[in-house]
Scaffold this active site. Sequence first.
Site, PDB file in Angstrom:
ATOM      1  N   CYS A 189       0.999  -1.105  -0.053  1.00 27.23           N
ATOM      2  CA  CYS A 189      -0.057  -0.002   0.163  1.00 27.23           C
ATOM      3  C   CYS A 189       0.767   1.332   0.222  1.00 27.23           C
ATOM      4  O   CYS A 189       2.197   1.139   0.277  1.00 27.23           O
ATOM      5  CB  CYS A 189      -1.122  -0.090   1.206  1.00 27.23           C
ATOM      6  SG  CYS A 189       0.104   0.305   2.766  1.00 27.23           S
ATOM      7  N   ARG A 218      11.929  -5.751   6.099  1.00 28.18           N
ATOM      8  CA  ARG A 218      12.427  -5.679   4.779  1.00 28.18           C
ATOM      9  C   ARG A 218      14.144  -5.896   4.694  1.00 28.18           C
ATOM     10  O   ARG A 218      14.642  -6.008   3.856  1.00 28.18           O
ATOM     11  CB  ARG A 218      12.085  -4.333   4.299  1.00 28.18           C
ATOM     12  CG  ARG A 218      12.619  -3.995   2.925  1.00 28.18           C
ATOM     13  CD  ARG A 218      11.935  -2.706   2.436  1.00 28.18           C
ATOM     14  NE  ARG A 218      12.229  -2.095   1.307  1.00 28.18           N
ATOM     15  CZ  ARG A 218      13.068  -0.628   1.204  1.00 28.18           C
ATOM     16  NH1 ARG A 218      13.359  -0.011   2.362  1.00 28.18           N
ATOM     17  NH2 ARG A 218      13.346  -0.180   0.077  1.00 28.18           N
ATOM     18  N   HIS A 249       5.939   5.940  -2.771  1.00 33.73           N
ATOM     19  CA  HIS A 249       7.168   6.572  -2.973  1.00 33.73           C
ATOM     20  C   HIS A 249       7.248   8.052  -3.537  1.00 33.73           C
ATOM     21  O   HIS A 249       7.955   8.878  -2.833  1.00 33.73           O
ATOM     22  CB  HIS A 249       7.688   5.739  -4.175  1.00 33.73           C
ATOM     23  CG  HIS A 249       7.622   4.190  -3.971  1.00 33.73           C
ATOM     24  ND1 HIS A 249       7.840   3.312  -5.070  1.00 33.73           N
ATOM     25  CD2 HIS A 249       7.993   3.460  -2.916  1.00 33.73           C
ATOM     26  CE1 HIS A 249       7.979   2.258  -4.677  1.00 33.73           C
ATOM     27  NE2 HIS A 249       7.896   2.273  -3.390  1.00 33.73           N
TER      28      HIS A 249
HETATM   29 FE1  CFM Z   1      12.703  -0.092  -5.672  1.00 29.77          FE
HETATM   30 FE2  CFM Z   1      12.341  -2.492  -5.904  1.00 29.77          FE
HETATM   31 FE3  CFM Z   1      10.797  -0.736  -4.169  1.00 29.77          FE
HETATM   32 FE4  CFM Z   1      13.269  -1.619  -3.581  1.00 29.77          FE
HETATM   33 FE5  CFM Z   1      12.484  -3.651  -2.168  1.00 29.77          FE
HETATM   34 FE6  CFM Z   1      11.237  -4.323  -4.393  1.00 29.77          FE
HETATM   35 FE7  CFM Z   1       9.934  -2.789  -2.798  1.00 29.77          FE
HETATM   36 MO1  CFM Z   1      10.325  -5.218  -2.051  1.00 29.77          MO
HETATM   37  S1  CFM Z   1      13.986  -1.709  -5.555  1.00 29.77           S
HETATM   38  S2  CFM Z   1      12.288   0.308  -3.480  1.00 29.77           S
HETATM   39  S3  CFM Z   1      13.998  -2.470  -2.054  1.00 29.77           S
HETATM   40  S4  CFM Z   1      10.805  -0.895  -6.410  1.00 29.77           S
HETATM   41  S5  CFM Z   1      12.335  -5.304  -2.975  1.00 29.77           S
HETATM   42  S6  CFM Z   1      11.735  -4.363  -6.516  1.00 29.77           S
HETATM   43  S7  CFM Z   1       9.348  -4.520  -3.895  1.00 29.77           S
HETATM   44  S8  CFM Z   1      10.731  -3.287  -0.899  1.00 29.77           S
HETATM   45  S9  CFM Z   1       8.971  -0.904  -2.919  1.00 29.77           S
END
Ligand code: CFM
Length: 543
Positions: A59, A93, A191
């Site tokens: 989310c 994580r 993000h």
């Molecule tokens: Fe970038 Fe990712 Fe993500 Fe990531 Fe991650 Fe991920 Fe993620 Mo899990 S590189 S920041 S450190 S998009 S592994 S593929 S899903 S936490 S939001």
Amino acid sequence: MSQTTTLKNEDLVEEIVTRYPPKVARKRRKHMVPVKQGTEQQIAANARTVPGIITQRGCAYAGCKGVVLGPIVDMVHIVHGPIGCAFYAWGTRRNQGKARKGGQNFLEYSFSTDMQPDNIIFGGEKKLKLAIEEAYELFKPKAMSLHATCPAGLIGDDVIGVGREMSEKLGIPIIGFACEGYKGVSQSAGHHLANNGLFEHVVGREDKKVGKFSINMLGEYNIGGDAWEIERIFKKCGINIISTFSGNGSFDEIAQSHNAQLNIIQCHRSINYMAEMLEDKFGIPWLKVNVIGMKSTSKSLRKIGEFFDDAKLSARIEEVIAEEEAAAEAEIAPLRERLQGKTAMLFTGGSRAHHYQALFKDLGMKTVVAGEEFAHRDDYEGRKVIPTIKIDADSRNITELKAERDPERYHPPKSEEEIARLKKEGKLSEYEGMLPDMAENSILVDDITHLEQEMMIAAYNPDIVCSGVKDKYIFEKMGIPSKQLHNYDYSGPFAGYHGAVNFARDIDMRVNNPVWKMIQAPWQKRPMIKAEMMVDTEKEIRV
Ligand code: CFM
């Protein structure tokens, strides 16, 4: 040796969608691309998951607190919501961090307002203020972040306002993030919100003279210690990292990030907004790297060297590459013999299914299916499609911050013409996405469903499926080893040269372990009851 499918990727995708009601079939078909190299292909992405389908997505709160803000070690991050939301983001994580000299590290704590039913009825702002005061008294942090969860947003609690008020009262930056889980279709929305908040409130707070070859590392989260391996390599080359967004991140370093000469992006999905804003306001250009994989790490170092265009730096980079590659190759070569020709499927969030294809290539392995949970079309097809992406109601939820040029602190490291030339040549501000790197007859999937995973596994019979905790045990019950590419299952680092060696060992241990062939899933031992859809016309089923 792996069995390769005789089925064409296109036929498989068409076969999969016959299992859905027509409207769902039409939607899901657009999220699957049977890869045909040399053709222009399009994928649907960043759209709502069809209700009822099991998705691996998280989310907006997960994206804001869990991903971007959470790894900053010296801020107290308070989750305003029921305790489950805080617990979910507590260490799972595996983003690592250390206190700076004389500084603080709160990564091992989980701060939450632990909302109860009466806070939901009468409002939770009071409790949030008390929590801020309590955390301040106990820890005296230099800054805090506040994160709204769904219930806090639904009752109208104003975390941004509370942050402002308490910031004045306590005299430290306290930044509220209205990152309620429902703010977007996935963590991607979080993000974006996090990038905006960090840029508005932290970046640019502290001017500082920095040396030559000073960069920021964007979109690297130090999972399993990745950022430390990258730092080791950069340091050896003479490249200086001012700040990392946000693995093992520090408030002061992020506050100084605008002094750097170049931004490099690892995870484009989670942080490209920051790169754009840093360029618009301070003139810092960015380039995309991939530090996952031995060859791609070397390629990335060369790209940085090319940007700085300094003979001494480039020579040093070549020395480091020769030394590091030789050492890594000596370890990987015998493992490659055992892995050569094996196949993998990769399911991750927004960028790793692309990055890890390079590392599998180093091991002699082929990626047959790759998918992201919440990537956008530009992460798949390249940034060239950005102008054609339709902005929908969900994307409009998030403010598109436009940074203005800073009249005093806008200092591009090269002339305007030079930067324009590098951009035109695709050496700056460019990401070509995952599609061009995918193998012929492979499949690219966005926000994959369990049905699609099962049918693709049956067709391709991969030697390993890399994914996350939400689905890895399904594959293992099928007798296929799985490696988590999100939190790395207790191991890592996997970045850079040392990381490539760690990964090779880890994958060899799984792929060549005979135990997986001895496993029989419960449904293979006992007969199963097969269910059929009773209704299949669009009129009868509304999705
Ligand atoms: Fe970038 Fe990712 Fe993500 Fe990531 Fe991650 Fe991920 Fe993620 Mo899990 S590189 S920041 S450190 S998009 S592994 S593929 S899903 S936490 S939001």
